[in-house]
Write a protein that holds these residues in place. Sequence first.
Motif, mmCIF file in Angstrom:
data_model
loop_
_atom_site.group_PDB
_atom_site.id
_atom_site.type_symbol
_atom_site.label_atom_id
_atom_site.label_comp_id
_atom_site.label_asym_id
_atom_site.label_seq_id
_atom_site.Cartn_x
_atom_site.Cartn_y
_atom_site.Cartn_z
ATOM 1 N N ASN A 127 0.949 3.936 -2.928
ATOM 2 C CA ASN A 127 0.666 5.334 -2.633
ATOM 3 C C ASN A 127 1.838 6.221 -3.041
ATOM 4 O OD1 ASN A 127 -0.869 7.483 -1.531
ATOM 5 N ND2 ASN A 127 0.532 7.474 0.197
ATOM 6 N N ALA A 128 3.005 5.721 -2.644
ATOM 7 C CA ALA A 128 4.207 6.502 -2.961
ATOM 8 C C ALA A 128 4.310 6.733 -4.466
ATOM 9 C CB ALA A 128 5.450 5.767 -2.430
ATOM 10 N N VAL A 157 1.686 9.197 -5.577
ATOM 11 C CA VAL A 157 2.080 10.549 -5.162
ATOM 12 C C VAL A 157 3.222 11.044 -6.030
ATOM 13 C CG1 VAL A 157 3.133 11.890 -3.329
ATOM 14 C CG2 VAL A 157 1.289 10.295 -2.807
ATOM 15 N N ASN A 158 4.152 10.144 -6.203
ATOM 16 C CA ASN A 158 5.320 10.503 -6.993
ATOM 17 C C ASN A 158 4.931 10.938 -8.410
ATOM 18 O OD1 ASN A 158 8.105 10.757 -7.305
ATOM 19 N ND2 ASN A 158 8.162 8.872 -8.464
ATOM 20 N N VAL A 189 0.834 -1.202 0.000
ATOM 21 C CA VAL A 189 0.000 0.000 0.000
ATOM 22 C C VAL A 189 0.868 1.251 0.000
ATOM 23 C CG1 VAL A 189 -1.587 1.366 1.394
ATOM 24 C CG2 VAL A 189 -2.012 -1.048 1.066
ATOM 25 N N LEU A 190 1.834 1.160 0.865
ATOM 26 C CA LEU A 190 2.740 2.317 0.981
ATOM 27 C C LEU A 190 3.391 2.644 -0.354
ATOM 28 C CD1 LEU A 190 3.615 4.154 3.242
ATOM 29 C CD2 LEU A 190 5.595 2.714 3.605
ATOM 30 N N LEU A 191 3.880 1.591 -0.922
ATOM 31 C CA LEU A 191 4.595 1.796 -2.187
ATOM 32 C C LEU A 191 3.671 2.283 -3.284
ATOM 33 C CD1 LEU A 191 7.167 -1.124 -2.226
ATOM 34 C CD2 LEU A 191 7.629 1.328 -2.160
#
Lengths: 368, 1086
Positions: free
Chosen positions: B46-47, B50-51, B42-44
Amino acid sequence: MHIEQIRWSDQSGWSDAASDADLVLAFADNDFFQTDECYVQLRERFPSARIVGCSSSGSVLDTRISDGDVVATAVKFERSSVRLAVADLAAGANVREVGAALMAQLQGEGLRHVFVLSDGLQVNGSDLAQGLNQAGISVTGGLAGDGTRFGKTWVMADAPARSGCIVAVGFYGEVAVKSGCFAGWQEFGAERVVTKSEGNVVYEIDHQPALDLYKKYLGEQAQSLPSSGLRFPLSVQADRDSAALIRTLLAVDEDARSLTFAGDVPQGHLCKLMRTNLDSLIDNAGLAAEAARPAAVGAAGLCLVVSCVGRRLVLGQLTEDELEIVREKLGDNTAITGFYSYGELAPFSDVLQCQLHNQTMTLTTLYE
Amino acid sequence: MHRLLKRQLQRHFGKDFEPDGALASFVLAIDGYYQEIDQERVLLENALQVNTSELNEVNEKLREQNAELTRTMLNTLSDGVYATNMDGRMTFMNSAAEVILGYRESDLIGQKVHQNIHHHHPDGSAFPAETCPLLEVYDTEKGVEGKSHFINQAGQFVPVSYRAQPLVRDGETFGSLVSFQDVTRQQEAESKIRLQQAALDSAANMIIIADVQGYIRYVNPAFTAVTGYQADEVIGQHSRLLNSGKQDRAFYQNLWATVLAGKVWESELVNRRKDGGLYFEQMTITPIMEQGVVSHFVAIKRDITEESRIRTRLKLVSMAVDSINQGILISSVPLAGEHSKIEHVNEGFVRMTGFQVDEVIGRPAREFLRGPRTDIDKLDMMCETMRRGDGHSMENVYYRKDGSSFDVEVQVAPVRDENDHLTHYIGVLSDISLRRQAEEALREAHDQALRASRMKSEFLSTMSHEIRTPMNGIIGMTDLLLDTDLRGEQQEFAVAVRDSAQSLLTIINDILDFSKVEAGKMEIEATDCALVRVVEGVAELLALKAQEKQVSMMTFIDPSLPSLVRADPTRLRQVLVNLVGNAVKFTERGMVVVRALRDVSEGHLRIEVQDSGIGMSIQTQAGLFQAFTQADSSTTRKYGGTGLGLAISKRLVELMGGEIGVESEVGVGSTFWVRLPLIASDHELQPVKPISQMRDLRVLVVDDQPIDREILHHYLHSWGMYGESAVDAEQGLLLMRRAVEAGTPFDVAIVDYSMPGMDGVTLGKMLHDDPQFTRTRLVLLTAFDQRNLMQQAHAAGFSICLTKPVRQSELYDALAREVEEATAGGVVAVLEAAASVAMPPVAAKSEKLILLVEDNAVNQRLAQYQLGKLGYAVKLATNGEEAVAMAQTVPYTLILMDCQMPVMDGFEATRAIRLAEQGKMRRPIVAMTANAMQGDRERCLEAGMDDYLSKPIDPARMREVLERWVAQAGQEERDAPDWERLLDLFGDKDALCELMEVFASSTAELLAQLHAASEQQQAGRALALAHELKGASANLGLRKMATLAEKIERNAGKGAWEQVADEFDALERLFKLVELDVAAYRKSAT
């Protein structure tokens, strides 16, 4: 050299060992380490040794990480010797000068390498590294850890462990020392500029509040800042041609919207976000081992591992994989010990100058 | 528990599986890891998101910034820029382009650029897109540059210079970028610069631009024209190369100081051309400043050489005007109704008139200078001329300030400007009082000189006449006396008298001649002169004397000389007489030879008189030609003479343009020579043409004298005859024999009498007696005239005797006669002696009646006798008046008219006679005049005389002249009708006579009418009459009359009335004779 590795646990105490070792390295993440008793017991067992150690965020003995116990490695040198230099940090002391002084103390005939264990919370590792570099001798080491509590760290240097202490171990004689330093994080995203920072506190990145950047990237997990920030260390470089250092997020300031890192992030430096790649982390550990590997494969020696708490938190259960790959690279005849620190002191593999690293696997190998 | 784990557990272990103990912690560990992984994922993710969005933002921002930056950059450019896509449609236009084109970007975005702003040429022709270079960039990778015209929104053509590039991305062209500049102003600037350049180049003044150090940067063509330096020769050189050295250092230092300080410098100076020549120039140097500092100099120069020259000249003229003695007055041209005013007077005027400059300037000229004696009319005329704008000059009397007058010559000239308008008058006043006086004196002197000259001439001519007339009388009478029977003593005395008279006459003649020459009154004629006659004549004249002295005289005239030359025969004869006379005088024995030859120097004639006389020494020769010198006084005594002869001869020869000289050796002889210009006459004498029979005549000359032989041979040769010679009788015989033996005997033998050994006569006899020599005719040549000799010669067999000097023609005639009378016998004595009055009578000429007009008794008798001797009948008139009367009554054959007579002189009489003749039957009138001067001859001819004889009358000449004129008089033209033929035509004599009478009467009538018509100059009538006459005459075979009538017809038609008159006279004369013939015929017919 002759190496013996023992462990103390709450239940069983010390595993038996006694020798005429010259050097004992002890790492622990429990209260016992902080007591005088721990030092006394170690002294009893190794009367002629220099006894050094520090608190950790995970202690390494062989390929196992442990918490809540004390690991110790006793080394008997046959062709070399060791000496200690200790400094206690006074308030407002110039860490650089302290570092330089330590190195000056150890200066002498046949000095091959210096291994430094420093307080992990009171010391600016970058400054320390600068001071240590001034002697022109290869230096490795680390900043003591305190689990994930970030409370207080302890350093043992021929005396019961205490805070605010820095010990430097000098190796003299016919000893081959090598080091390896690799991280394995992956940069991603836009190149940014640290537009406002002070020491290790970053206020603005690209003129935006630094905290907001991280919060954006962490999304849900922003709630668990700063620990979730470990997942996005910052790659910092002076300019595109310089080597990038990795900085771990230590703390956030909601009011100032700032981020505090485990090392200096100078204003005007370029920075990029980095992300986790577990396989890469492990592979890089292997690279570090390869870098530190002696020419003679399967030689007998000692490997000091200073890895990073940030790595542990991210690797989680896979953390021991990085130790196993070290073992794999170095062979079975090398004893492995070390700790997960709040900062690693090591030169890049191709540079002499010691730097403060975060979330990096550093190894120092000693072979006679 | 992680969903996946739970599912896996449930799948593998069953739905309700619950792990326990060690498994539980194991499962927990796994679960924990699953969770971590999920979180990680999830983090990735999202990252990543966002990126990405961050990067997009950055990109956007960058792009915007870029676009903004680009836009700003492009809009700050002063060049217009637009971009197109591959279709040629505009994708972008900057603000400068908007300004230049007048369109907003939004107006043209998406439009085809070419079709909007580049669709036509300025000349109105269409500009298809295919031909536009801007659209080529899509195909090439290179850009294009050029100049063109864009059309702005107002439809005007804007001149632009452009650059276009293709827009390339990733190696592919996606459009074009065009930047352009409005070059209107640039073009304007360029043409302004061109204008300025042209102005500089065409400036008549020299222009030099130099940098601040004086090095030349630019020169214009006028500079080259004046100095001779080409531009490339001087650019880069220092301007001091023009320095002439005529100005000093200080001059140049001042120049540089002035211009470096930023000030303009102007002056005149002398510079040097390329060829080294110097010239004046007026130069202005202006410094050019750039940002307050002098950067260049512009020098403008004017060649003022001409100006200075003019200036100098003006100054000189001005000075000259002031310094001369004449008064110069310059006055203005008056306006209408006003008078001309004085603008300037010079010093000379002031001096001359006494008026000061300020007294006269600005005042009318007519206020001054007039006075009582001034001729006002002349003044007015001058003013009138001046008003017309013409120059004028007059003489007048002016008055000075002090009232005194002076003669003045005034010359006025108008002054015009370059448009030819009258601007001023210049008057030059010259005080001619002195000049007048000088003129008077000169005139006086001239008149006096004329008078003196006239007096001299009159004296000479009078004296000449006065002296000659009595002399003539003396000599003539004395001759007559001698012809009568005289006793010895009387004879002696008479001879003496005659000789003295002769001598005196000679002396007087000499003196008169000499003084004539000295007075410059001697005139040399130029007329046709027969050298042969002159030379032979002179020789004959003196032959007698030579014969008396037994001196042989021979003449030779080179046959190659022209028969007639232009000379003065009288004077030539005079000179020769002098020379030959001297030769004979001074030779005791031997010979005298007179030769006329071509001189060695071209174009000259040489006459030599060679004698074997006493000769002269060098010293004697030296003074020979001087007046009054004789060889020495003893000569005078012995030989007589005045001593003037040679002096006169010399002067005469020189007057004739020739030279005279002598070569002489004492005891041997002398040769006097005369060289004269040889000018052949246009006419020719009847040459002695050898007739065919005469050619190749074989002649033998036997004479001991080499000169004789030479002369004879020359003549023989020139006639084409064959000649041989023998030096004596013996050789002569030899040659004769040889010739006979050769079968070519001689036709003629000329034998000299006096030879050593056998004499000529003896030889002749021998030859005559010898039968083998019968073919050869014999001619005797002798130096002396002896009667006996003649008879002897004839007896000896000579058919002819020739006396020396032998004339050319004599010789020829003798030979010719020999040929003619080869078969005829008889001896004809041909003899022409000279000077003796005893002349045998010529065949009767009793028909010829001569009127002698002479007032002097002596001369009367003399002439009568002479004429009688010649066989003429003579009638006498004693003065002109008588002569005129007598001439009218009797048709004399010839009139001898003395010129100087009282009552009416010869000229007047002649004129009267001629008048009376009226063109009919003109009689020859021969003048007898004592004045033998040039002018006299003309006078005679003018008066109407035909010829003249000089007194004293030379009998031979008289005979010649008379013969000529009488013969001519006798030589009437007759137009004789051919009676026989006419008779044939008419058959009948009576009819013929009748016809002829009719002809005669009608012709007379016609002639009368014709006369009238021609007098009145009625061409038509005269023409017609003449035509009729012609026809009538021709019918009767009267050819001469017909010819004359025709001539009259022609000339009447042309209006040549004078000729008509002459021809009419001739026609009438002919007719008169015809009339006589007709009368005679009728008489004979009946």
